[in-house]
Design a protein around this motif. Structure first.
Motif, PDB file in Angstrom:
ATOM      1  N   ALA A 172     -35.394  23.876  -8.885  1.00 39.22           N
ATOM      2  CA  ALA A 172     -35.824  23.523 -10.244  1.00 39.22           C
ATOM      3  C   ALA A 172     -34.684  23.901 -11.185  1.00 39.22           C
ATOM      4  O   ALA A 172     -34.332  25.081 -11.277  1.00 39.22           O
ATOM      5  N   ARG A 252     -35.910  18.973 -17.222  1.00 34.99           N
ATOM      6  CA  ARG A 252     -36.074  19.742 -15.989  1.00 34.99           C
ATOM      7  C   ARG A 252     -36.037  18.794 -14.793  1.00 34.99           C
ATOM      8  O   ARG A 252     -36.651  17.721 -14.818  1.00 34.99           O
ATOM      9  N   THR A 264     -42.827  24.615  -5.912  1.00 32.21           N
ATOM     10  CA  THR A 264     -42.172  24.811  -7.213  1.00 32.21           C
ATOM     11  C   THR A 264     -43.143  24.592  -8.365  1.00 32.21           C
ATOM     12  O   THR A 264     -43.048  25.252  -9.393  1.00 32.21           O
ATOM     13  N   ILE A 267     -43.226  22.149 -14.968  1.00 36.73           N
ATOM     14  CA  ILE A 267     -43.504  22.542 -16.350  1.00 36.73           C
ATOM     15  C   ILE A 267     -44.104  21.342 -17.073  1.00 36.73           C
ATOM     16  O   ILE A 267     -43.977  20.204 -16.622  1.00 36.73           O
ATOM     17  N   GLY A 290     -44.759  26.643 -17.795  1.00 33.13           N
ATOM     18  CA  GLY A 290     -45.046  26.436 -16.385  1.00 33.13           C
ATOM     19  C   GLY A 290     -46.518  26.111 -16.190  1.00 33.13           C
ATOM     20  O   GLY A 290     -47.381  26.877 -16.606  1.00 33.13           O
ATOM     21  N   GLU A 295     -43.317  27.650 -11.109  1.00 31.67           N
ATOM     22  CA  GLU A 295     -43.010  27.491 -12.530  1.00 31.67           C
ATOM     23  C   GLU A 295     -44.037  28.232 -13.379  1.00 31.67           C
ATOM     24  O   GLU A 295     -43.698  28.798 -14.424  1.00 31.67           O
ATOM     25  N   GLU A 299     -43.343  32.217 -14.918  1.00 33.35           N
ATOM     26  CA  GLU A 299     -43.122  31.799 -16.298  1.00 33.35           C
ATOM     27  C   GLU A 299     -42.436  32.876 -17.138  1.00 33.35           C
ATOM     28  O   GLU A 299     -41.470  32.595 -17.861  1.00 33.35           O
TER      29      GLU A 299
END
Length: 673
Positions: A172, A252, A264, A267, A290, A295, A299
């Motif tokens: 990420a 992102r 992952t 967000i 997130g 994520e 956060e």
């Protein structure tokens, strides 16, 4: 006459009392004024304490409203004004100003502000009142501020931290994408708005709102919605509409896409609910947060902290901003995982979109090398805001791509049999070389079992049946009889040593493995079922990989870790299995692949050891059972990882041998690097 004398006496007394009352000194006035100031009582300060010249320069609105608004806009807290009190015997000359050095401090959204000033008092007559009054200007609010200046607040955005795998591969990162939008002067066909709104998952009302902003000019680019740079099909459709274009923007990115999506997460725009939940943490309505997976869990570490600056802007043309206070942005933390992203991708690819879960662990360290849920979704699609129609399609998909299977728990079937063997050998009731004579396809201990019988798939298994052949033929009856010899309490105790019935010490929220719904085994029939991973037993896929570790570590089971900077080899359980028992199991697990029903994993040049398992879930109306297939395996000569894989509904695909075939693809792909 008496009344007149009485009135004169009262008047004389009043004059006498007035004359006796002490006048307020500048020190007295200063004390009350500062008290009001510290409590932000600006109205009282203006009405009762400011001198004539100050009130001529600034009306009540300029004094009161400006300070109250700035207090709100700048987030001023802990306002504190201090000064050195004068000595009581100080003589004050009403013909001369009285000056007091003061110290002003406050906390703001951009950090603390401290400065010194001199507050001057003048003796004046206001109506019937003679007293000391303060001289004031805006520089008492902020240093060097004048009445014509404006305050400017600037935010410096912090960069979100990145997530990497153990080898530095990005999972990420802050990359780029596109902002799709309109050039109003070229967007002449109003009927295209609804088409554009549908493509960008927005509304015509929102498009109109964006285009009608005060700053918009006919030749300006007006952003409408973000688009992933991987979504070329959408970009191609957009530019067919006259006046619609796109520009590159920060975004992102999730380079491993679907293969790591459940791990992952992603967000997304902060919702009103999340804004309320995090109301004291500095989030704004325009922020991203997130929403799922790491994520969300990480956060606080990934988010960083925006920088803020407070500046004074002079009305003079070309004047530079004067910095009052500034806090630099602190970027989010970059976090590295124990995950091997390439192995993760190979496992996901090998599963060919079939519903299931996989986990890979390093048996010598406890590090988690892969966590896979299949099928999956594209995280960027959710980050950008998935449409209601698209979300409905995904949520109603019978393969459940949004469901995180590696976080769930399933009946492990025969993949549990090596653990049953360990418990029996460690207790001494199971002798690996001792054979049991078993005949027929079903068996029950005696008539007390009623209609319940243990079934086996391969009644052709040779008698007498020892442990190796029982594992090769995955004989349920053999393991049921061994479990009865162990006994319910000792069998539960043995499973507990492997972590069944307790929370898995892992940073992600994953379902624990259970022996039964209440942790007990109520009957011999349930004991028999549990011995081969049925009954009420459930196992998480990560835990299933982990419980095979003691076979390779001579009795140690490590806590599964996910962050690369976590200490490795954190012992979770130890003394589970003796070296002799481990050697027996290692030999037998290799024989299962060579001589048993995991032939799909018996590939040249890569010796694989492992155990298959099939768990029957339920019976359909037609009487056919739905089955999940398992295969827990490792490279015999180089056990760099233990791979546990589960595929749902394998009843029409050859059972657990189907899963062994998928696992073999992982080893082949991994051998090419």
């Amino acid at each position: 006459m008496k009344k007149l004398l009485c009135s004169i006496s009262i008047l004389f007394l009043a004059i006498l009392l007035t004359g006796c009352k002490e006048k307020e000194t500048p020190g007295d006035r200063m004390q009350t004024y500062v008290s009001n100031w510290n409590e932000s009582k600006f109205s009282e300060m203006y009405k009762d304490f400011l001198n004539t010249d100050t009130k001529k320069m600034f009306d009540a609105n300029e004094f009161v409203d400006r300070q109250e608004k700035l207090a709100e806009d700048l987030g001023i807290k802990n306002l504190k004004i201090t000064y050195k009190k004068p000595k009581e015997e100080t003589k004050w000359d009403e013909e001369k100003p009285a000056a007091f050095p003061i110290q002003i401090s406050m906390d703001t959204i951009a950090g603390p502000i401290k400065f010194e000033k001199e507050l001057t008092w003048h003796f004046e007559t206001h109506g019937d009142t003679e007293n000391w009054f303060a001289e004031w200007d805006p520089s008492f609010i902020l240093p060097k501020l004048t009445e014509k200046d404006k305050i400017q607040i600037s935010t410096m955005s912090a960069k979100r931290g990145k997530i990497f795998d153990r080898n530095g591969n990005p999972l990420a990162v802050n990359g780029t994408g596109y902002e799709a939008g309109i050039v109003p002067g070229k967007f002449t066909d109003e009927t295209k708005k609804s088409e554009l709104a549908k493509l960008l998952n927005t509304t015509v009302k929102f498009i109109d709102k964006q285009v009608n902003q005060s700053w918009v000019q006919p030749d300006y680019f007006v952003p409408i919605a973000p688009v992933s740079k991987n979504n070329q099909a959408l970009l191609d459709k957009l530019i067919t509409i006259p006046g619609v274009t796109y520009q590159e923007t920060e975004m992102r990115e999730y380079p491993y896409g679907e293969s790591a999506a459940h791990l992952t997460g992603y967000i997304g725009k902060i919702t009103a609910e999340l804004l309320e939940k995090h109301k004291d943490e500095g989030y704004k309505e325009t922020d991203l947060i997130g929403r799922q997976g790491l994520e969300r869990i990480l956060e606080d570490r990934l988010r960083g902290k925006d920088g803020v600056g407070i500046y004074i802007k002079s009305p003079e043309s070309g004047a530079t901003l004067q910095k009052v206070v500034e806090t630099e942005a602190v970027n989010g933390e970059n976090i590295s995982l124990t995950i091997d992203a390439e192995l993760q991708k190979k496992i996901f690819t090998s599963m060919k979109g079939e519903p299931g879960a996989s986990a890979a662990v390093d048996p010598q360290t406890g590090e988690t090398l892969a966590l896979v849920s299949s099928p999956s979704f594209e995280p960027t699609e959710f980050m950008l805001g998935v449409s209601g129609e698209r979300y409905k399609k995904l949520s109603e998909d019978p393969l459940k791509p949004l469901f995180n299977r590696f976080a769930a728990a399933y009946a492990p079937g025969s993949s549990l049999k090596p653990i049953t063997a360990v418990i029996g050998m460690e207790k001494g009731t199971l002798k690996p070389e001792k054979g049991l004579s078993i005949s027929g396809q079903t068996w029950q201990k005696d008539s007390s079992w009623g209609a319940y019988r243990v079934s086996r798939l391969h009644p052709e298994a040779p008698n007498p049946l020892n442990l190796k052949n029982a594992l090769i033929y995955s004989d349920n009856i053999y393991f049921a009889q061994q479990a009865l010899a162990i006994g319910k309490e000792d069998f539960i105790s043995g499973l507990t040593k492997f972590g069944f019935g307790e929370e898995i010490p892992f940073m992600l929220n994953i379902s624990p493995s259970q022996i039964s719904n209440d942790g007990t085994i109520a009957s011999e029939g349930q004991l028999a079922d549990t011995s081969f991973g049925q009954g009420q037993m459930l196992a998480n896929i990560l835990h299933l990989a982990t419980i095979y570790e003691p076979i390779l570590t001579n009795g140690i089971m490590y806590k599964p870790t996910l962050l690369l900077d976590d200490r490795t080899q954190q012992v979770w359980k130890e003394g589970i299995i003796s070296k002799d028992t481990a050697e027996v199991l290692k030999n037998d697990l290799r024989s299962i692949v060579v001589d048993g029903f995991a032939q799909a994993a018996n590939i040249p040049d890569i010796p694989i050891s492992g155990k298959t398992g099939t768990a029957e879930l339920k019976t359909s109306a037609e009487g056919r059972g739905e089955e999940n297939g398992f295969f827990v395996s490792y490279n015999t000569n180089n056990p760099a990882f233990i791979l546990a894989m589960m595929i749902e509904n394998v009843e029409d695909n050859g059972g657990s041998g189907y899963v062994a075939e998928f696992a073999a693809e992982v080893y082949k792909a991994n051998n090419k690097k």
